[in-house]
Structures are given as C-alpha cells and as structure tokens.
Write a protein that holds these residues in place. Structure first.
Motif, PDB file in Angstrom:
ATOM      1  N   THR B  10       7.873 -18.695 -57.943  1.00 30.38           N
ATOM      2  CA  THR B  10       7.347 -19.777 -57.100  1.00 30.38           C
ATOM      3  C   THR B  10       7.993 -21.112 -57.453  1.00 30.38           C
ATOM      4  OG1 THR B  10       5.481 -19.890 -58.624  1.00 30.38           O
ATOM      5  CG2 THR B  10       5.106 -18.800 -56.510  1.00 30.38           C
ATOM      6  N   VAL B 260      -4.700 -22.064 -59.566  1.00 35.30           N
ATOM      7  CA  VAL B 260      -4.883 -21.046 -58.518  1.00 35.30           C
ATOM      8  C   VAL B 260      -6.378 -20.784 -58.299  1.00 35.30           C
ATOM      9  CG1 VAL B 260      -4.529 -18.583 -57.999  1.00 35.30           C
ATOM     10  CG2 VAL B 260      -2.632 -19.959 -58.862  1.00 35.30           C
ATOM     11  N   SER B 267      -7.669 -18.933 -50.225  1.00 41.07           N
ATOM     12  CA  SER B 267      -7.106 -20.098 -49.511  1.00 41.07           C
ATOM     13  C   SER B 267      -5.592 -20.094 -49.608  1.00 41.07           C
ATOM     14  CB  SER B 267      -7.608 -21.412 -50.126  1.00 41.07           C
ATOM     15  OG  SER B 267      -8.971 -21.466 -50.069  1.00 41.07           O
ATOM     16  N   ILE B 268      -5.077 -19.805 -50.800  1.00 39.92           N
ATOM     17  CA  ILE B 268      -3.624 -19.793 -50.986  1.00 39.92           C
ATOM     18  C   ILE B 268      -2.999 -18.686 -50.137  1.00 39.92           C
ATOM     19  CG2 ILE B 268      -1.767 -19.359 -52.658  1.00 39.92           C
ATOM     20  CD1 ILE B 268      -3.528 -20.766 -54.775  1.00 39.92           C
ATOM     21  N   ARG B 269      -3.603 -17.499 -50.202  1.00 42.83           N
ATOM     22  CA  ARG B 269      -3.040 -16.379 -49.440  1.00 42.83           C
ATOM     23  C   ARG B 269      -3.099 -16.653 -47.938  1.00 42.83           C
ATOM     24  NH1 ARG B 269      -6.293 -12.732 -50.769  1.00 42.83           N
ATOM     25  NH2 ARG B 269      -7.508 -12.701 -48.863  1.00 42.83           N
ATOM     26  N   HIS B 271      -2.983 -19.473 -46.425  1.00 45.72           N
ATOM     27  CA  HIS B 271      -1.943 -20.456 -46.083  1.00 45.72           C
ATOM     28  C   HIS B 271      -0.586 -19.746 -45.958  1.00 45.72           C
ATOM     29  CE1 HIS B 271       0.463 -24.107 -46.155  1.00 45.72           C
ATOM     30  NE2 HIS B 271       1.140 -23.616 -47.180  1.00 45.72           N
ATOM     31  N   GLU B 272      -0.273 -18.925 -46.943  1.00 46.90           N
ATOM     32  CA  GLU B 272       1.018 -18.213 -46.937  1.00 46.90           C
ATOM     33  C   GLU B 272       1.091 -17.217 -45.779  1.00 46.90           C
ATOM     34  OE1 GLU B 272       1.460 -18.522 -51.808  1.00 46.90           O
ATOM     35  OE2 GLU B 272       1.124 -16.578 -50.895  1.00 46.90           O
ATOM     36  N   TYR B 352       2.714 -21.409 -51.601  1.00 47.83           N
ATOM     37  CA  TYR B 352       1.654 -22.401 -51.384  1.00 47.83           C
ATOM     38  C   TYR B 352       2.215 -23.778 -51.035  1.00 47.83           C
ATOM     39  CZ  TYR B 352      -2.278 -25.468 -52.328  1.00 47.83           C
ATOM     40  OH  TYR B 352      -3.259 -26.420 -52.214  1.00 47.83           O
TER      41      TYR B 352
END
Lengths: 83, 373
Positions: B10, B260, B267-269, B271-272, B352
């Motif tokens: 990342t 994370v 939320s991160i997933r 967004h991706e 992210y």
C-alpha cells in the motif's frame, strides 16, 4: 516481601504487565545466574502488595507460572507458599 | 503519479505509521529481549503491543501465538516447512502464490492442486473431494492477488476439520480487508502481510499459529532467552523468533493496524470496492478489453487490452499516463492458467488513499489504449 515470578517467555511477562498496567507496578528483570534456573532468563519483579493480583490474573488467563522466588536480604529463595 | 499497485504494497502509508517508525528509530532503537535495561524492556513491550493489536484484529485470544516476519512469504515458509514432512500430503488451490507453490514443491510432499473456475473461485465440493483422511494440510489463498476472488474459508476449514487436516490461510491480500475470526473459523495457521492493507512499513508480516500446533523452527538462533539450551525454546513466540527483530517497523505496523481499526475494515473495503467496481464496469463496456473475474469485492481488477502485451500496456500507463500498475504473472502462474490469461494481465489495485478521480483517469487511459489497438 518482594517476589520474582518466572514465566515461559518475555512475551508472557509483557502480557501480564499489560493486563495489570493500571493496578500494579511490575518490572521485567534479568534473573541472577545463581538462581540455578535453566531455560528462563527473565522474570517479573512484583511487590508483596501486587503479588496476589499477578497470581490471580495468571490463573484467570490460563498463563503458566514456571517458578516463583521471594527476595530476602540474603538473596532469593524458592517460594514455598501455596497458590 | 497515480499509484494503483496496492496489492503489491500500500501507498501511501498513514502519517501515524511514518511517525511511529521515525520516533522509534530515532529514540528507541533497542533490541527486545536482550537484557533488562529499560530500552530493551520497552522494545519488548512495543513488540507485545503489536502482537496484541494483531491478535485483536484476527480475534485471537492469546497474543503470544502471533509472530512477526518480514513478509507473508517468510510466514508461509515458517508454516509450510515447519509443519510438513516429506511423507505428508497437502491440498492447495490453483490460486496460490509462489510463496505457497515453491515451499510446497521444495517440501517434497505429495500435493493435490484443486483448480478454481475461470473467475478464480474454488468450489468447496471440489475441495471436499480432494481432501482425504491422509491430508495433513490444506493451504488456501483467501483473496487472490490476481482477480480479487475470495474463497469460502469457513466452509473449507469445516471440511478440513472433518477429515482431520489442518488449514493454513494465506491472508496476504485479505488481512485488513475482510474481517477474519481465526479461532471461530477454525484456522490453524494464518499468514499475513503487514505492509499491504494493514498499512505497516515494508518488511513487515506475520504468522498466527493456534494453540496446540508446534512448528519445527526452520530459523534457528538466539532469542535472548533459554541460552543454555542447544535447541530453540518451546515457548511461543520465542520458538519461531530468532535474531534481532525489526522493532521500529513492528511498532509502526501496530500503528497501521490501529489506523485500519479506527477507520473500520468495512469502510476501507467499501471505498476500494467502489473504485474498483467503477473501473470494472467501465472496462466491461469496451469490446477490446478483457476483464478477468467477477465484479470485485475488494480493490483488485485484472485486465488485458487487445493487441497489447500486458507488460507493454503497463509501461505505457506508467510512462505516458503516469499510472503505476503491475503487469505479468504476479507470482501466481497457476492462477493465470486458471483464468486463461495467457502471458499475464495488467493488474490495477485500488487502495484507501486512491480517489474516484484516480479510477476515472485509469479508466480513461485504458480506453484510449484500447482505441489505438
């Protein structure tokens, strides 16, 4: 009376310290070589006030205690008390 | 430059990760478990904090069952060579990375490869047929680094347990992307990358080994304790941890895990997934573009542009459009056989810190390439 409690690894000592961070003053110490302990180089220095808190936390979390020593004016002695 | 190679590692890292790495390097470069001086003791506590952060992330009760490695590859090597003997039998899938394929090959074990379907999904029925009473270990790639396809590890663990086989999960791409409950799922060993979705520095990874599994330590040496013993300590994590640990990086990894957890894995997933989903949809509209796999659940999409070798396409994206992607076989040759990609794919992996504008620019650039075919 002060104690040194010996666990299987430094990581275990850190686990106990973290658990009791707010209630006990615990310190990692290197074991004197004349204790005759093989396989462990570090212990947890515990004051008499905190001793039973540490023992209880170890039992509650299934953490094995390998040895306990009491600190005396002349050195260290194996703890003979009941847990 | 737009960075779309987050499946490799990342970029960018959160500020807290960089700050921790700098602070610990500058003020606390001590060797954990080497003496009881205050620096060494504090270094050990920092490593334990990180064990605790990872244990919490993977729902593991005892943080001492987490060890740190340089990357997932090293963790997988510890698990595979530490668990298997030459006469053993192992089941793997065609979606595995070379970090599994090669150690298994070198182990000399009998290996049964279960092929995934063309979209990169492994049938649990096929797994059930492949795992027999003689299977010692099942190794499963949780999320593919090529297609982003996710395997049903819950069901596979259940099947393996019934047959008495242990399960090793390669969570290089899924750790920090999907919620993994290692104990509830029945995972015996879980290898993770610290430097990918967990946002840690490069050179961080780790392995969870459940209580009751004693791995043969393939790395042998000093750990600062049990020094008179010619053999490695039997206690975890010391058994698998020899030599000086990269404490500042491990501390910074813990900062990444906390970051994370604070933002939230979902939320991160999401967004991706939104960025990758947009990109996937745009690609499937074009006739000169082949898109591999189903609409992504995470940030990974693999494509090819007609009449462009994938490596040439990636070079053009880098040089002319300032978009960093990864092309080729992605160290997963059997996965490419499975999805029938030929010489490989152009992989775009959203992270992210990517924006909708990044996904639009990538889609536009590839559409232009496709027009030129």
């Amino acid at each position: 009376m002060d104690y040194i409690i010996i666990y299987k690894s430094v990581s275990t000592i850190n686990r106990i310290k973290k658990m009791l961070k707010k209630t006990c003053r615990l310190k990692t110490v290197q074991l004197p070589s004349n204790l005759g302990i093989k396989g462990c180089h570090y212990g947890l220095f515990v004051s008499g006030n905190d001793f039973h808190k540490v023992i209880d936390a170890s039992k509650e979390n299934g953490i094995e205690i390998k040895y306990i020593f009491t600190k005396t004016p002349s050195g260290y002695e194996r703890y003979g008390g009941s847990l | 430059m737009i960075y779309l190679d987050n499946a490799a590692t990342t970029h960018k890292k959160p500020r807290c990760v960089a700050d921790t790495l700098y602070r610990l390097t500058k003020h606390m470069s001590a060797n954990a478990g080497r003496g009881s001086n205050s620096f060494s003791v504090r270094a050990g506590e920092i490593i334990y904090d990180a064990q605790e952060a990872l244990a919490s992330l993977f729902h593991v009760k005892n943080p001492e069952r987490i060890i740190f490695t340089q990357n997932t590859t090293q963790a997988l090597n510890f698990a595979i060579h530490g668990f298997l003997r030459k006469e053993d039998s192992v089941v793997i899938t065609s979606m595995e990375h070379n970090s599994v394929l090669r150690p298994v090959f070198y182990s000399g074990c009998r290996c049964n490869v279960v092929f995934a379907d063309k979209d990169g999904f492994v049938s649990t029925d096929k797994m059930e047929k492949a795992i027999d009473d003689g299977t010692k270990l099942v190794i499963i790639n949780h999320v593919s680094n090529v297609t982003g396809s996710r395997q049903d590890i819950e069901k596979i663990c259940e099947i393996a347990k019934k047959k008495g086989a242990a399960v090793l999960v390669d969570a290089a791409q899924s750790g920090g992307v999907f919620d993994i409950d290692a104990e509830k799922t029945g995972i015996d060993m879980l290898a993770f990358a610290g430097h990918k979705a967990l946002m840690g520095p490069l050179g961080t990874g780790g392995l969870y080994v459940r209580e009751g599994i004693e791995l043969y330590p393939i790395l042998q040496g000093g750990g600062g304790t049990d020094s008179e013993n010619p053999y490695q300590s039997e206690a975890m994590p010391d058994r698998l941890t020899s030599g000086t640990q990269n404490m500042p990086a491990i501390g910074a990894l813990a900062s990444g895990v906390r970051f994370v957890s604070k933002i939230g894995i979902d939320s991160i997933r999401n967004h991706e997934k939104k960025l990758a989903g947009y990109f996937y949809d745009e690609m499937t509209k074009r006739k000169n573009i082949t898109v591999y796999g189903k609409r992504p659940e995470c940030g990974v999409v693999s494509i090819n542009v007609k009449n462009y070798n994938c490596i040439e396409a990636a070079r053009i994206l880098n040089d002319e459009y300032k978009i960093a992607v990864r092309a080729g076989l992605h160290c997963a040759p059997l996965a490419h056989k499975t999805i029938q990609s030929g010489a490989g794919t152009v992989r775009l992996s959203f992270g992210y810190f990517n924006t909708a504008g990044d996904a639009e620019r990538a889609a536009d650039a590839i559409k232009k390439l496709a027009k030129n075919e």
